[in-house]
Design a protein around this motif. Structure first.
Motif, PDB file in Angstrom:
ATOM      1  N   ILE A   5       0.833  -1.208   0.000  1.00  0.00           N
ATOM      2  CA  ILE A   5       0.000   0.000   0.000  1.00  0.00           C
ATOM      3  C   ILE A   5       0.861   1.249   0.000  1.00  0.00           C
ATOM      4  CG2 ILE A   5      -1.796   1.277   1.242  1.00  0.00           C
ATOM      5  CD1 ILE A   5      -2.761  -1.416   0.249  1.00  0.00           C
ATOM      6  N   ALA A   6       0.527   2.173  -0.895  1.00  0.00           N
ATOM      7  CA  ALA A   6       1.176   3.484  -0.907  1.00  0.00           C
ATOM      8  C   ALA A   6       0.183   4.533  -0.420  1.00  0.00           C
ATOM      9  CB  ALA A   6       1.649   3.832  -2.313  1.00  0.00           C
ATOM     10  N   VAL A   7       0.616   5.390   0.500  1.00  0.00           N
ATOM     11  CA  VAL A   7      -0.193   6.529   0.944  1.00  0.00           C
ATOM     12  C   VAL A   7       0.445   7.781   0.357  1.00  0.00           C
ATOM     13  CG1 VAL A   7      -1.019   7.870   2.904  1.00  0.00           C
ATOM     14  CG2 VAL A   7      -0.977   5.362   3.031  1.00  0.00           C
ATOM     15  N   PHE A  27      -5.181  -3.361   8.779  1.00  0.00           N
ATOM     16  CA  PHE A  27      -5.290  -3.670   7.358  1.00  0.00           C
ATOM     17  C   PHE A  27      -4.178  -4.641   6.973  1.00  0.00           C
ATOM     18  CE2 PHE A  27      -4.579  -3.069   2.858  1.00  0.00           C
ATOM     19  CZ  PHE A  27      -5.857  -2.987   2.350  1.00  0.00           C
ATOM     20  N   PRO A  28      -4.505  -5.686   6.215  1.00  0.00           N
ATOM     21  CA  PRO A  28      -3.507  -6.716   5.898  1.00  0.00           C
ATOM     22  C   PRO A  28      -2.455  -6.249   4.895  1.00  0.00           C
ATOM     23  CG  PRO A  28      -5.554  -7.177   4.740  1.00  0.00           C
ATOM     24  CD  PRO A  28      -5.841  -6.021   5.647  1.00  0.00           C
ATOM     25  N   ALA A  29      -1.556  -5.416   5.354  1.00  0.00           N
ATOM     26  CA  ALA A  29      -0.512  -4.864   4.491  1.00  0.00           C
ATOM     27  C   ALA A  29       0.833  -5.490   4.828  1.00  0.00           C
ATOM     28  CB  ALA A  29      -0.438  -3.353   4.656  1.00  0.00           C
ATOM     29  N   ASP A  30       1.496  -6.011   3.816  1.00  0.00           N
ATOM     30  CA  ASP A  30       2.864  -6.496   4.000  1.00  0.00           C
ATOM     31  C   ASP A  30       3.855  -5.348   3.985  1.00  0.00           C
ATOM     32  OD1 ASP A  30       2.134  -9.112   4.227  1.00  0.00           O
ATOM     33  OD2 ASP A  30       2.673  -9.699   2.184  1.00  0.00           O
ATOM     34  N   TRP A  65       2.914  -2.468  -6.756  1.00  0.00           N
ATOM     35  CA  TRP A  65       2.134  -2.032  -5.595  1.00  0.00           C
ATOM     36  C   TRP A  65       0.653  -2.267  -5.889  1.00  0.00           C
ATOM     37  CZ3 TRP A  65       4.215  -0.231  -0.987  1.00  0.00           C
ATOM     38  CH2 TRP A  65       5.616  -0.142  -0.991  1.00  0.00           C
ATOM     39  N   ASP A  66      -0.090  -2.716  -4.883  1.00  0.00           N
ATOM     40  CA  ASP A  66      -1.488  -3.103  -5.090  1.00  0.00           C
ATOM     41  C   ASP A  66      -2.442  -1.925  -5.101  1.00  0.00           C
ATOM     42  OD1 ASP A  66      -1.206  -6.067  -5.053  1.00  0.00           O
ATOM     43  OD2 ASP A  66      -0.411  -5.661  -3.053  1.00  0.00           O
ATOM     44  N   MET A  67      -2.316  -1.034  -4.124  1.00  0.00           N
ATOM     45  CA  MET A  67      -3.232   0.107  -4.000  1.00  0.00           C
ATOM     46  C   MET A  67      -2.472   1.347  -3.570  1.00  0.00           C
ATOM     47  SD  MET A  67      -6.378  -1.571  -1.825  1.00  0.00           S
ATOM     48  CE  MET A  67      -6.388  -3.357  -1.623  1.00  0.00           C
ATOM     49  N   CYS A  89      -1.352  -0.305 -10.279  1.00  0.00           N
ATOM     50  CA  CYS A  89      -1.709  -0.014  -8.887  1.00  0.00           C
ATOM     51  C   CYS A  89      -3.085   0.661  -8.870  1.00  0.00           C
ATOM     52  CB  CYS A  89      -0.653   0.912  -8.277  1.00  0.00           C
ATOM     53  SG  CYS A  89      -0.975   1.409  -6.578  1.00  0.00           S
ATOM     54  N   VAL A  90      -4.034   0.120  -8.116  1.00  0.00           N
ATOM     55  CA  VAL A  90      -5.380   0.699  -8.055  1.00  0.00           C
ATOM     56  C   VAL A  90      -5.341   1.967  -7.213  1.00  0.00           C
ATOM     57  CG1 VAL A  90      -7.797   0.337  -7.467  1.00  0.00           C
ATOM     58  CG2 VAL A  90      -6.406  -1.595  -8.251  1.00  0.00           C
ATOM     59  N   VAL A  91      -5.795   3.067  -7.778  1.00  0.00           N
ATOM     60  CA  VAL A  91      -5.802   4.357  -7.099  1.00  0.00           C
ATOM     61  C   VAL A  91      -7.142   4.560  -6.392  1.00  0.00           C
ATOM     62  CG1 VAL A  91      -5.785   6.862  -7.434  1.00  0.00           C
ATOM     63  CG2 VAL A  91      -4.158   5.409  -8.684  1.00  0.00           C
TER      64      VAL A  91
END
Length: 340
Positions: A5-7, A27-30, A65-67, A89-91
């Motif tokens: 996840i990218a913020v 949240f299941p973030a690696d 990156w996923d999201m 990557c889903v925005v």
């Protein structure tokens, strides 16, 4: 295996809140990366019990990156969101840029979770305006029962909706009231916000409404039902965090206030606090830091056949922005990407 996840915009009010909520909700973030502009490069931000060092958004590669949760405003989003989406990557975008794009779903997970599957057209999902998000959470269960025809809403919106500079302006002007030698002229707002209310949010449009009011109309139609008529008056008030709304609805079928109260008590994301006594309602100060949208003052409107009124309060940095974005990420992961 969890998500990467990218913020984006991690040093701002909403970006920091996104990181807080990702950690709070486990949240299941690696892997989580905090991205910001070069002027904020190297800034430390909290993520649970960890400290993240911001990286440069301009040079970041979103491949793998996923999201990406975006909280950087429309202008910057226009540059960086398509790059992230093209990289796979889903925005999930908190700006207004994509909200009215017919190929981009506008999601409030408690209201229209089924629309999340439309993300694939552009690899982008839009987060609604803060004032709309809390209102539609309350409207949807009532609409399902009695079909809402018309909504009239007056908002009382906190300064945090305008960013850190607005919070500082309210603070400085409040102190200046008690200091005769101090002068803090308005910069963020058109008039003094301390000990005042301003019936003006965003730019004026040709019909006399402001764009904030137009957003509530357009977004409610897109999220809930295009047949609902909405009239909004949006007002900025001297509150630091927490938006309040006085909502009046007209339904096709009669809906008793007691049944409406029971429906809302069972609805996801809502907490009903409605005692007809001193203090038997929720105010913005009390909702700060909470995930729920609070509903109070539910009562019949006797001026029309099928009318109800209620008071709606929520933390605008949470449900109105960061929380809703994280909930969209949870929904996307659960219904579509299905990792972990």
């Amino acid at each position: 295996m969890g998500y990467k996840i990218a913020v984006v915009g991690a040093t701002g009010n909403v970006g920091r809140e996104m990181l807080n909520i990702l950690a709070e909700r486990e949240f299941p973030a690696d892997e989580v990366v905090a991205l910001a502009s070069r002027k904020s490069l190297g800034t430390e931000v909290g993520y649970g019990d960890k400290t993240l060092i911001t990286k440069d958004l301009d040079t970041f590669d979103f491949t793998g990156w996923d999201m990406a949760l975006f909280a950087i405003g429309s202008d910057a989003t226009k540059t960086y969101a398509p790059k992230a989406a093209k990289a796979g990557c889903v925005v999930i975008d908190n700006s207004s840029l994509y909200r009215y794009d017919p190929e981009v779903p506008l999601i409030v997970p408690e209201v229209n979770p089924q629309d999340v599957h439309g993300y694939s057209k552009k690899n982008i999902i839009a987060n609604p305006n803060c004032s709309t998000a809390q209102m539609v959470v309350a409207l949807k269960p009532l609409h399902d029962r009695a079909k809402i025809k018309r909504v009239v809403v007056s908002t009382y919106q906190s300064v945090s909706g305008s960013g850190k500079e607005a919070i500082d302006e309210l603070w400085d002007q409040t102190k200046a009231v008690y200091n005769p030698t101090a002068d803090v002229p308005p910069k963020v707002y058109t008039k003094q916000i301390a000990f005042n209310v301003i019936p003006h949010i965003d730019v004026f449009m040709e019909d006399g409404s402001t764009k904030e009011e137009w957003k509530m109309v357009a977004e409610t139609k897109k999220i809930v039902d295009p047949s609902i008529k909405v009239h909004a008056t949006c007002v900025r008030v001297p509150v630091f965090v927490g938006h309040s709304e006085a909502v009046n609805i007209e339904t096709e079928d009669f809906l008793d206030e007691d049944e409406a109260r029971d429906i809302l008590r069972e609805a996801p994301g809502i907490m009903v606090v409605d005692k007809r006594e001193d203090g038997g309602y929720v105010t913005p100060v009390e909702c700060v830091g909470d995930f729920a949208t609070f509903i109070s003052r539910i009562r019949q409107d006797p001026t029309i056949d099928n009318g109800l009124s209620f008071w709606c309060v929520s933390d605008n940095l949470r449900k109105g922005a960061a929380l809703n974005a994280v909930q969209i990420a949870e929904l996307l992961g659960r219904e579509v990407l299905k990792k972990g």
